[in-house]
Design a protein around this motif. Sequence first.
Motif, mmCIF file in Angstrom:
data_model
loop_
_atom_site.group_PDB
_atom_site.id
_atom_site.type_symbol
_atom_site.label_atom_id
_atom_site.label_comp_id
_atom_site.label_asym_id
_atom_site.label_seq_id
_atom_site.Cartn_x
_atom_site.Cartn_y
_atom_site.Cartn_z
ATOM 1 N N PRO A 110 6.773 6.962 -12.548
ATOM 2 C CA PRO A 110 6.325 5.728 -11.885
ATOM 3 C C PRO A 110 7.405 4.655 -11.810
ATOM 4 O O PRO A 110 7.356 3.810 -10.906
ATOM 5 C CB PRO A 110 5.142 5.263 -12.731
ATOM 6 N N ALA A 111 8.367 4.666 -12.723
ATOM 7 C CA ALA A 111 9.393 3.610 -12.718
ATOM 8 C C ALA A 111 10.154 3.572 -11.406
ATOM 9 O O ALA A 111 10.650 2.529 -10.987
ATOM 10 C CB ALA A 111 10.362 3.823 -13.876
ATOM 11 N N GLN A 112 10.212 4.726 -10.733
ATOM 12 C CA GLN A 112 10.973 4.792 -9.482
ATOM 13 C C GLN A 112 10.375 3.888 -8.416
ATOM 14 O O GLN A 112 11.066 3.482 -7.483
ATOM 15 C CB GLN A 112 11.018 6.254 -9.015
ATOM 16 N N ARG A 113 9.065 3.555 -8.553
ATOM 17 C CA ARG A 113 8.441 2.692 -7.533
ATOM 18 C C ARG A 113 9.086 1.315 -7.483
ATOM 19 O O ARG A 113 8.905 0.590 -6.513
ATOM 20 C CB ARG A 113 6.942 2.561 -7.811
ATOM 21 N N LEU A 114 9.830 0.952 -8.522
ATOM 22 C CA LEU A 114 10.561 -0.316 -8.478
ATOM 23 C C LEU A 114 11.595 -0.314 -7.369
ATOM 24 O O LEU A 114 12.025 -1.367 -6.902
ATOM 25 C CB LEU A 114 11.253 -0.566 -9.826
ATOM 26 N N MET A 115 11.990 0.886 -6.920
ATOM 27 C CA MET A 115 12.965 0.979 -5.841
ATOM 28 C C MET A 115 12.477 0.237 -4.598
ATOM 29 O O MET A 115 13.270 -0.366 -3.883
ATOM 30 C CB MET A 115 13.218 2.441 -5.494
ATOM 31 N N VAL A 150 0.838 -1.198 0.000
ATOM 32 C CA VAL A 150 0.000 0.000 0.000
ATOM 33 C C VAL A 150 0.878 1.256 0.000
ATOM 34 O O VAL A 150 0.664 2.188 -0.783
ATOM 35 C CB VAL A 150 -0.942 -0.021 1.224
ATOM 36 N N LEU A 151 1.893 1.264 0.860
ATOM 37 C CA LEU A 151 2.767 2.436 0.936
ATOM 38 C C LEU A 151 3.477 2.683 -0.387
ATOM 39 O O LEU A 151 3.565 3.820 -0.855
ATOM 40 C CB LEU A 151 3.801 2.242 2.053
ATOM 41 N N ALA A 152 3.978 1.615 -0.990
ATOM 42 C CA ALA A 152 4.788 1.778 -2.201
ATOM 43 C C ALA A 152 3.930 2.188 -3.391
ATOM 44 O O ALA A 152 4.342 3.012 -4.207
ATOM 45 C CB ALA A 152 5.535 0.484 -2.499
ATOM 46 N N LEU A 153 2.737 1.596 -3.511
ATOM 47 C CA LEU A 153 1.946 1.826 -4.726
ATOM 48 C C LEU A 153 0.993 3.010 -4.590
ATOM 49 O O LEU A 153 0.706 3.684 -5.575
ATOM 50 C CB LEU A 153 1.142 0.574 -5.077
ATOM 51 N N LEU A 154 0.465 3.253 -3.382
ATOM 52 C CA LEU A 154 -0.586 4.256 -3.252
ATOM 53 C C LEU A 154 -0.143 5.490 -2.472
ATOM 54 O O LEU A 154 -0.412 6.618 -2.874
ATOM 55 C CB LEU A 154 -1.818 3.640 -2.559
ATOM 56 N N VAL A 155 0.528 5.292 -1.350
ATOM 57 C CA VAL A 155 0.813 6.419 -0.460
ATOM 58 C C VAL A 155 2.021 7.223 -0.937
ATOM 59 O O VAL A 155 1.985 8.449 -0.993
ATOM 60 C CB VAL A 155 1.019 5.919 0.989
ATOM 61 N N ALA A 156 3.100 6.527 -1.288
ATOM 62 C CA ALA A 156 4.326 7.237 -1.648
ATOM 63 C C ALA A 156 4.095 8.082 -2.896
ATOM 64 O O ALA A 156 3.458 7.640 -3.850
ATOM 65 C CB ALA A 156 5.452 6.235 -1.895
ATOM 66 N N PRO A 157 4.616 9.330 -2.886
ATOM 67 C CA PRO A 157 4.422 10.203 -4.050
ATOM 68 C C PRO A 157 5.266 9.742 -5.238
ATOM 69 O O PRO A 157 6.267 9.041 -5.067
ATOM 70 C CB PRO A 157 4.889 11.566 -3.541
ATOM 71 N N GLU A 158 4.825 10.167 -6.421
ATOM 72 C CA GLU A 158 5.581 9.832 -7.623
ATOM 73 C C GLU A 158 6.863 10.656 -7.664
ATOM 74 O O GLU A 158 6.878 11.828 -7.290
ATOM 75 C CB GLU A 158 4.725 10.135 -8.850
ATOM 76 N N ASP A 159 7.956 10.035 -8.106
ATOM 77 C CA ASP A 159 9.236 10.731 -8.163
ATOM 78 C C ASP A 159 9.195 11.812 -9.235
ATOM 79 O O ASP A 159 8.667 11.605 -10.328
ATOM 80 C CB ASP A 159 10.359 9.744 -8.461
ATOM 81 N N ALA A 160 9.771 12.984 -8.890
ATOM 82 C CA ALA A 160 9.689 14.125 -9.798
ATOM 83 C C ALA A 160 10.442 13.867 -11.102
ATOM 84 O O ALA A 160 10.018 14.315 -12.164
ATOM 85 C CB ALA A 160 10.255 15.361 -9.105
ATOM 86 N N VAL A 161 11.534 13.162 -11.047
ATOM 87 C CA VAL A 161 12.369 12.980 -12.237
ATOM 88 C C VAL A 161 12.010 11.690 -12.971
ATOM 89 O O VAL A 161 11.801 11.673 -14.179
ATOM 90 C CB VAL A 161 13.860 12.970 -11.844
ATOM 91 N N GLN A 162 11.927 10.604 -12.223
ATOM 92 C CA GLN A 162 11.834 9.293 -12.867
ATOM 93 C C GLN A 162 10.415 8.823 -13.123
ATOM 94 O O GLN A 162 10.205 7.867 -13.867
ATOM 95 C CB GLN A 162 12.547 8.245 -12.009
ATOM 96 N N ILE A 204 18.805 -8.149 -9.546
ATOM 97 C CA ILE A 204 19.350 -7.885 -10.889
ATOM 98 C C ILE A 204 18.204 -7.726 -11.892
ATOM 99 O O ILE A 204 18.171 -6.787 -12.688
ATOM 100 C CB ILE A 204 20.311 -9.014 -11.315
ATOM 101 N N GLY A 205 17.234 -8.636 -11.804
ATOM 102 C CA GLY A 205 16.100 -8.582 -12.733
ATOM 103 C C GLY A 205 15.305 -7.294 -12.584
ATOM 104 O O GLY A 205 14.991 -6.623 -13.568
ATOM 105 N N LEU A 206 14.993 -6.934 -11.335
ATOM 106 C CA LEU A 206 14.238 -5.703 -11.102
ATOM 107 C C LEU A 206 15.068 -4.491 -11.494
ATOM 108 O O LEU A 206 14.532 -3.499 -11.994
ATOM 109 C CB LEU A 206 13.842 -5.615 -9.624
ATOM 110 N N GLY A 207 16.390 -4.574 -11.266
ATOM 111 C CA GLY A 207 17.260 -3.478 -11.672
ATOM 112 C C GLY A 207 17.239 -3.280 -13.179
ATOM 113 O O GLY A 207 17.252 -2.153 -13.670
#
Lengths: 226, 243, 137
Positions: free
Chosen positions: B39-44, B25-37, B95-98
Motif C-alpha cells: 500500500p505504501a506505493q499509493r503515495l506515488m 478514487v483512481l489512486a485509492l480504490l481502482v489502482a491495484p496494489e503494488d506487488a513489491v511495495q 519532500i515530506g511525502l517522499g
Amino acid sequence: MSGRRAGLQVRRPGTLRTVAVLVRRDARIALGGVDGFASVLPFVAAGVVLAGLVLGPDPAALRTTAPGLVWLLVLTAAVPLARLVAAAERDEDSWDMLRGLVPPGVLLLAKAVVLWGALAVTWSTGTLLAVLLLDGAVTVAGCAAAVLGLVGVAASLTVFGALLAASARGAGLLAALVLPAGLPALLAGTQAGVADEPWPWLALLVAYDLVAGATSWAVFPFLLEE
Amino acid sequence: MPRTPAPGGALLPTAAVTASGAALVLALLVAPEDAVQGPAQRLMYVHVPAAWVAYLAFAAVLVCSVAYLVRRDLRFDRCAQAAAELGIGLTALAIGLGMLWGRPVWGVWWTWDARLVTTTVLLLVYVAYLGVRRMADDPHVAARRSAAVGVVAFLNVPVVHFSVVWWRTLHQPPTVLGPEGSPPIDPVMAWALAAGVVAFTLLAVLVVRRRVAGLRAAGAEPAAVPPAAGAAPVITVVPGGGR
Amino acid sequence: MTRPAQRRRTLSLRLLVVVGAVGGALALLGVSGLADTLVYYRTPTELLAEPPPEDERLRLGGLVQVGSLERVGSEARFAVTDGVATLPVVYSGALPAVFAEGQGAVVEGWLGGDGVFVGDLVLVKHSNEYRPVGEAG
C-alpha cells in the motif's frame, strides 16, 4: 544595442585596458580594504583552527575532512567577498557613473577576475593551513579543480554582488544564494583532490563554469539598470 | 477574485474538483496494489504529481521572469511570485511525502542521496528567491532583480531531474519521464498517476490565479491595468510555461 | 534599449547563449563518465576489484540473491549480487518489511577481512517498475 556598443568602443580605451584598470583598482581594495583579505583570511584561519579543535584529535578524521572543509570555508568567505563587486565604487560613490560608462560584459569580466583572484588567494590560504594543521594533502588535480571551480563561483558571485551593490539590506540573503550556487564547486572541487580518477570531476567543473558564466553574462545587464 | 467573467470563472474550479475526485478514487480504490511495495506505493500518486507540478511552477517563474524583463509589466512579476510560492510549497510537499514513502519502503526517513539533497537545495534556492523579492521597496527594482534570480534559479531544476540518471542513487530512476520508450508501469497505475497530475495542475492554476489576484489587490498600482485583463493572461501563461 | 521589441531581441540572444551553454554542459557531462564517480553505493564487483581499507564505512548495493536469505535469531545472513560478483552479508537488526529475495538492497557497514560484509543498516532499493500483485514483471 550592438551598434551603440561598437560606436563606444572606438572612442573608448580597449576592453582589456578597461578591465586592467578596474581590476587594479579593486585589487587594491581586496589587499587593503576592510572588505578584502583583512577580514576574510583571519576568518578562514579561524575556521581551520576551530575545525581542528572540534573534529580532532584523530588525525585520520582531520585528513579526510580537510579538502571539503577548505571548500566550505571558501564558499562561506565568498559571502563577504561579494561586497568587493562594488566596494571601490561605494567608497567613491561612483557605481552609477561606472555602469553608465563601461559595457555590462566588460564590467562583469573585470569584477569576476578580481573575485576569482580573491577566492584563489582564500582557497590557497585555507589549503596551506589545512596542510600545516590538519595534515591535509595537496594534489595537482585538487589545484586544477580550484582553478576551474572558482571561475564559476566568481561569475555567480559577481551577479549576487551586483544584486546587493545598491542595497544595504539582504547581506544574510547573499549566503543563502551563494552556497547553493557554489555547490558544484564544493562537491567536484573536494572530490577531484581525493579521487583516483579526477577527470570526470574536472569535466563537471568545466560544465559548471560554462553554465554559470553564460547565465551570469545573460542576467548581469539587468542588474545594472537602476 | 473581484470581477472574473462568470462562465470561465466557474469552469476551472469545477474541473479541478472533478479531477481531484477522480484522482482520489483512481489512486485509492481502482489502482491495484503494488506487488513489491504494497500500500505504501499509493503515495506515488501524490508524491510524483507534487514534484512535477513543482517543476512546472518553477518553469512558470522562469517564463514570467523573462516576460517581465521584456515587457516590464508588474503583472508578470506578480505571476512569478505566486508561482514561486506554489513551487516552494509543492517541493516541500514532495519532500515530506517522499519521506513518508521512504520510511516503510527504503527503511529510512532521509539519506544522503543525490536526489534528496538536490531537491532540498532547490527548495532553499527558491526560498532565497522570495527573499530577494523583498529586498527593494520600488516594485520595479525588486521585480527586475528577482527576475534575474528567477532565471538563474531554474538551472537547479534539470540538476534535480537528472540527478537520478547521472548518478547511482538510492532513489529510483524516473518511470514515466525516463529515457526509455515504454514506461515500466501498469496501465491502470499510469492512469491514476495521470489523473493525479491533472488534478494537481488544475489546483495549482487555481491557487496561482487566486494569489495573483490577491497580490494585485494589495499592490500599489491602482488602475494601471483594467481589472478583468489581469486574470486572463495568468491562466494562459502558467500552464503554457512548462509544456 | 527601452523598447520591448529591442529588449526581446537582446534577451532572446542571451537566452540562446544560456541554452547553448546548458546543452554543451549536458553533452560534456554525458561523455565525462560522471556516473561512476558520485555513487550512493558500490557494487560487489567494484568492492572485490578494489578492496577498501578495513575500517572504511561504505554502502554495498545490488540484488538480494534468491535463496540466500537465512535468519538465525536476530541475525540475518544473505548475499548481495550484481549479476557478476556476489558478496555475503551479515546483518543484525530488523529487516525492512519490503526486504525480499530478488529485490534491490543497499547495506551500510564494513567489509571484513574474511570477505564478509558486516552491515548495520539495510535500505531497500526499489526499482522504477510498478506492477500489481500476481502479475510478474
